[in-house]
Design a protein around this motif. Structure first.
Motif, PDB file in Angstrom:
ATOM      1  N   TRP A 168     -14.102  -5.725  -1.773  1.00  0.00           N
ATOM      2  CA  TRP A 168     -13.302  -5.302  -0.858  1.00  0.00           C
ATOM      3  C   TRP A 168     -11.710  -5.738  -0.849  1.00  0.00           C
ATOM      4  CZ3 TRP A 168     -13.910  -7.558   4.859  1.00  0.00           C
ATOM      5  CH2 TRP A 168     -13.008  -7.004   5.747  1.00  0.00           C
ATOM      6  N   GLN A 169     -11.123  -4.838  -1.409  1.00  0.00           N
ATOM      7  CA  GLN A 169      -9.710  -5.115  -1.619  1.00  0.00           C
ATOM      8  C   GLN A 169      -8.832  -4.956  -0.117  1.00  0.00           C
ATOM      9  OE1 GLN A 169      -8.165  -5.301  -4.717  1.00  0.00           O
ATOM     10  NE2 GLN A 169      -6.409  -5.903  -3.474  1.00  0.00           N
ATOM     11  N   LYS A 170      -8.491  -6.184   0.071  1.00  0.00           N
ATOM     12  CA  LYS A 170      -7.799  -6.646   1.451  1.00  0.00           C
ATOM     13  C   LYS A 170      -6.758  -5.359   2.107  1.00  0.00           C
ATOM     14  CE  LYS A 170      -4.653  -9.922   2.033  1.00  0.00           C
ATOM     15  NZ  LYS A 170      -3.550  -9.030   2.609  1.00  0.00           N
ATOM     16  N   GLY A 171      -6.000  -5.128   1.207  1.00  0.00           N
ATOM     17  CA  GLY A 171      -4.917  -4.148   1.550  1.00  0.00           C
ATOM     18  C   GLY A 171      -4.234  -4.613   2.687  1.00  0.00           C
ATOM     19  N   ASN A 172      -3.259  -3.834   3.305  1.00  0.00           N
ATOM     20  CA  ASN A 172      -2.339  -4.305   4.087  1.00  0.00           C
ATOM     21  C   ASN A 172      -2.244  -3.339   5.548  1.00  0.00           C
ATOM     22  OD1 ASN A 172      -0.964  -2.403   3.181  1.00  0.00           O
ATOM     23  ND2 ASN A 172       0.347  -3.730   1.966  1.00  0.00           N
ATOM     24  N   SER A 173      -3.136  -2.304   5.549  1.00  0.00           N
ATOM     25  CA  SER A 173      -3.040  -1.329   6.627  1.00  0.00           C
ATOM     26  C   SER A 173      -4.350  -0.668   6.694  1.00  0.00           C
ATOM     27  CB  SER A 173      -2.081  -0.180   6.256  1.00  0.00           C
ATOM     28  OG  SER A 173      -2.607   0.191   5.031  1.00  0.00           O
ATOM     29  N   ASP A 174      -4.689   0.022   7.868  1.00  0.00           N
ATOM     30  CA  ASP A 174      -5.950   0.621   8.010  1.00  0.00           C
ATOM     31  C   ASP A 174      -6.344   1.382   6.825  1.00  0.00           C
ATOM     32  OD1 ASP A 174      -7.958   0.895   9.853  1.00  0.00           O
ATOM     33  OD2 ASP A 174      -7.113   2.441  11.177  1.00  0.00           O
ATOM     34  N   ASP A 175      -5.445   2.166   6.340  1.00  0.00           N
ATOM     35  CA  ASP A 175      -5.688   2.887   5.266  1.00  0.00           C
ATOM     36  C   ASP A 175      -5.904   2.373   3.858  1.00  0.00           C
ATOM     37  OD1 ASP A 175      -5.414   5.118   7.007  1.00  0.00           O
ATOM     38  OD2 ASP A 175      -3.378   5.409   6.454  1.00  0.00           O
ATOM     39  N   SER A 176      -5.472   1.201   3.797  1.00  0.00           N
ATOM     40  CA  SER A 176      -5.617   0.597   2.279  1.00  0.00           C
ATOM     41  C   SER A 176      -6.401  -0.594   2.463  1.00  0.00           C
ATOM     42  CB  SER A 176      -4.167  -0.105   2.019  1.00  0.00           C
ATOM     43  OG  SER A 176      -3.738  -1.024   2.834  1.00  0.00           O
ATOM     44  N   SER A 177      -7.086  -0.942   3.262  1.00  0.00           N
ATOM     45  CA  SER A 177      -8.124  -1.946   3.251  1.00  0.00           C
ATOM     46  C   SER A 177      -9.679  -1.120   3.245  1.00  0.00           C
ATOM     47  CB  SER A 177      -8.129  -2.685   4.463  1.00  0.00           C
ATOM     48  OG  SER A 177      -8.966  -3.955   4.392  1.00  0.00           O
ATOM     49  N   TYR A 178     -10.299  -1.441   2.120  1.00  0.00           N
ATOM     50  CA  TYR A 178     -11.636  -0.665   1.726  1.00  0.00           C
ATOM     51  C   TYR A 178     -12.176  -1.275   0.507  1.00  0.00           C
ATOM     52  CZ  TYR A 178      -8.896   2.250  -1.174  1.00  0.00           C
ATOM     53  OH  TYR A 178      -7.857   2.967  -2.146  1.00  0.00           O
ATOM     54  N   ALA A 179     -13.439  -1.179   0.469  1.00  0.00           N
ATOM     55  CA  ALA A 179     -14.189  -1.591  -0.752  1.00  0.00           C
ATOM     56  C   ALA A 179     -14.398  -0.457  -1.754  1.00  0.00           C
ATOM     57  CB  ALA A 179     -15.537  -2.009  -0.112  1.00  0.00           C
TER      58      ALA A 179
END
Ligand code: PMV
Length: 333
Positions: free
Chosen positions: A155-166
């Motif tokens: 799960w790549q943490k990302g920094n927004s709703d759209d960019s945080s997914y596995a």
């Protein structure tokens, strides 16, 4: 219309514990897990979703009984987040069945929220969009973003709703890794993970928590290499290190989060002894007293025999690497 999905829990090798954004569940660190399916005891969570028109209230039926309290609120909160994200308007009837205790440190929330997201994706015709499913699962429970996939998942943490997914790193056929779960208790934990991690982020000594956050990518990189080489010793050492760090974070939280018991410690000792005998077995926990021991098929029997000797172990679940969430044709309704 009705859609039914099945999903499994997962065990983190690199642990998720704390959010940058609690509402959206954007985590402070990336994480990595193995999706688990039971061999001697299925670890299945099934959700059927039926549309009931837009004028009704969402209805939640758990193991045959309609819930009108806290569990319903949790499901409705998750459904609302997914409806907002996709623009889907219909009210829904949720029916669930599980084969294992939820809230016991077996990551049942990962299985339930990913099954709900999978069934929801089925309703809106988006089952092929794994990114969307992972984002929607995450909104119900962070670790659920990983159970959308089988095998070994980051799960790549990302920094927004759209960019945080596995994303899947290796599928379930990559390596026949085994996980033996020593069940110490199947009671729900006193402080739920989501509350515990909020407390840790707020009260854990700053330097200590930020070190925990910043070492994650390094651990992910090294664990990915161990997985690629199917190297149980390399994987095991890093897994135990992560678990040790996680436990320190919990114990340095105010008030301290002590999810473990004497039985947990006795099992950890036994596993360390097994290693002294040359058996590659490595132990860790979630936010609960149950112990997850990773090993390879050749040594499962010995691990189970050893754990059975520990007083207070109530049950043993032997797992293989599992598949991701998927739709099934047998509806619960
Ligand atoms: O996804 P949640 O809110 O159930 O939290 C999961 C927390 C741990 O299981 C302890 C760690 C993890 O990465 O799965």
């Amino acid at each position: 219309m009705i859609k039914t999905a099945l999903s499994h829990p997962n065990k983190a090798l690199v642990i998720y514990w704390g959010n940058e954004n609690d509402t959206l569940r954007i985590p402070t660190r990336s994480s990595l897990s193995v999706t688990l399916q039971g061999i001697n005891h299925p670890l299945d969570y099934i959700v059927s979703l039926r549309t009931i028109g837009s004028s009704e209230r969402d209805k939640v039926i758990i193991d045959g009984i309609e819930d009108k309290g806290e569990i319903r609120s949790h499901f409705v909160y998750h459904l609302n987040a997914m409806r907002r994200y996709t623009g889907f308007k219909e009210r829904l009837e949720v029916t669930t069945r599980k084969s294992f205790p939820v809230g016991s440190g077996l990551a049942g929330s990962a299985a339930s929220a990913s099954a709900l997201a999978e069934a929801f994706a089925g309703l809106i015709g988006k089952t092929a969009d794994t990114r969307l499913k992972s984002i929607m699962a995450r909104r119900g429970s962070g670790s659920a973003s990983r159970s959308v996939f089988g095998g070994f998942v980051m799960w790549q943490k990302g920094n927004s709703d759209d960019s945080s997914y596995a994303k899947q790193l290796f599928n379930e056929n990559h390596w026949d890794l085994r996980n033996v779960i020593a069940m110490v208790s199947s009671n729900p934990k006193k402080i739920r993970s989501i509350e515990g991690m909020k407390l840790s982020k707020k009260t854990c000594p700053e330097q200590f928590y930020s070190d925990f956050v910043s070492v994650a990518n390094h651990h992910i990189e090294r664990i990915s290499t161990a997985l690629l080489g199917r190297d149980i010793a390399k994987l095991g050492v890093l897994y135990e290190k992560e678990n040790y760090l996680f436990r320190q974070v919990c114990l340095r939280t105010t008030p301290p989060l002590d999810y473990w018991t004497k039985v947990t410690d006795n099992i950890l000792d036994k596993v360390a002894n097994l290693r002294n005998d040359g058996i590659p077995a490595y132990a860790g926990t979630d936010a609960g007293p149950n112990v997850h021991i990773f090993t390879v098929p050749k040594h499962v029997e010995r691990v189970i025999r050893t754990i059975q000797e520990v007083q207070g172990v109530q049950d043993i679940i032997h797992c293989r690497v599992g598949e991701g969430s998927h739709l099934i044709e047998e509806h619960l309704i």
